[in-house]
Design a protein around this motif. Sequence first.
Motif, PDB file in Angstrom:
ATOM      1  N   TRP A 159      34.754  33.205  44.761  1.00  0.00           N
ATOM      2  CA  TRP A 159      35.354  33.354  43.441  1.00  0.00           C
ATOM      3  C   TRP A 159      35.429  34.848  43.174  1.00  0.00           C
ATOM      4  O   TRP A 159      34.426  35.473  42.830  1.00  0.00           O
ATOM      5  CB  TRP A 159      34.518  32.648  42.379  1.00  0.00           C
ATOM      6  N   PRO A 160      36.616  35.446  43.343  1.00  0.00           N
ATOM      7  CA  PRO A 160      36.708  36.904  43.205  1.00  0.00           C
ATOM      8  C   PRO A 160      36.466  37.356  41.771  1.00  0.00           C
ATOM      9  O   PRO A 160      36.618  36.595  40.823  1.00  0.00           O
ATOM     10  CB  PRO A 160      38.142  37.212  43.641  1.00  0.00           C
ATOM     11  N   ASN A 161      36.103  38.625  41.645  1.00  0.00           N
ATOM     12  CA  ASN A 161      35.936  39.199  40.320  1.00  0.00           C
ATOM     13  C   ASN A 161      37.284  39.218  39.597  1.00  0.00           C
ATOM     14  O   ASN A 161      38.328  39.353  40.243  1.00  0.00           O
ATOM     15  CB  ASN A 161      35.395  40.626  40.419  1.00  0.00           C
ATOM     16  N   PRO A 162      37.273  39.087  38.289  1.00  0.00           N
ATOM     17  CA  PRO A 162      38.538  39.106  37.554  1.00  0.00           C
ATOM     18  C   PRO A 162      39.281  40.429  37.765  1.00  0.00           C
ATOM     19  O   PRO A 162      38.660  41.492  37.866  1.00  0.00           O
ATOM     20  CB  PRO A 162      38.115  38.959  36.090  1.00  0.00           C
TER      21      PRO A 162
END
Length: 179
Positions: A159-162
Motif C-alpha cells: 500500500w504505497p504512501n499517498p
Amino acid sequence: MSEAFIHVSDWFPTILGGLAGGNLNGTKPLDGYNVWNAIVNGTFSPRTELLHNIDPLILHVGKSFHRKAAFNTSIRAALRIGDWKLVTGDPGISVWMPPPESGLKPILPVEPTDKDVWLFNISADPYEKVDVSDTNPDVVDLILDRMQDYYNTMVPPLWPNPDPNCDPAKHGGVWGPWV
C-alpha cells in the motif's frame, strides 16, 4: 446451460487449449484451467476451489473462530471449495438489488456484528443467505486450513504512501495520469 465450476481465470487456457487447439507449453504456471470439456460436453470442471480474496489490511474485531485452524479469522477473506464458500473478517456492506422482473426481495445492509466466520452451501443457497458455520465446524476448519496455505504463500500487499499529486482537484477535477 452449464453449472460447472468456472472462473474468469479459466478463459485463457480454455480458449487456447480447447477452442484454438494450442497448448500451454512455455507459459508460466496459470491459475486457470482448460474447462472446454465442461462447457462443450457437460463434464465436471477440473476447478475444485477458488480463492476470492485475502486482504490482511482489513481486519474485523469479532468473535474469533480459531478452533484448531491457524488462519486469523479477523482478516477479510473468502474461499470456495466445491459447494462450500467460507467468508471471514469484515464481510463489508451487503446490498443487492435484484432485477425487478425477478420477484426477489433486495438484500439490504445488515447490522454490524461481532461474528467473523460465515459458511454457505453455494448449490443449496446461491444468494448466501443461510450461514451454516455452526452446524459444519469440520468444513469450516478444513477451509480455514486451506486459507492458511494460501496466506503462507501470498505476496504481502503493498500500500504505497499517498501521493498528493494525484488529487483530481489539481487536474481540473479529473482522475488521470499525473506522472
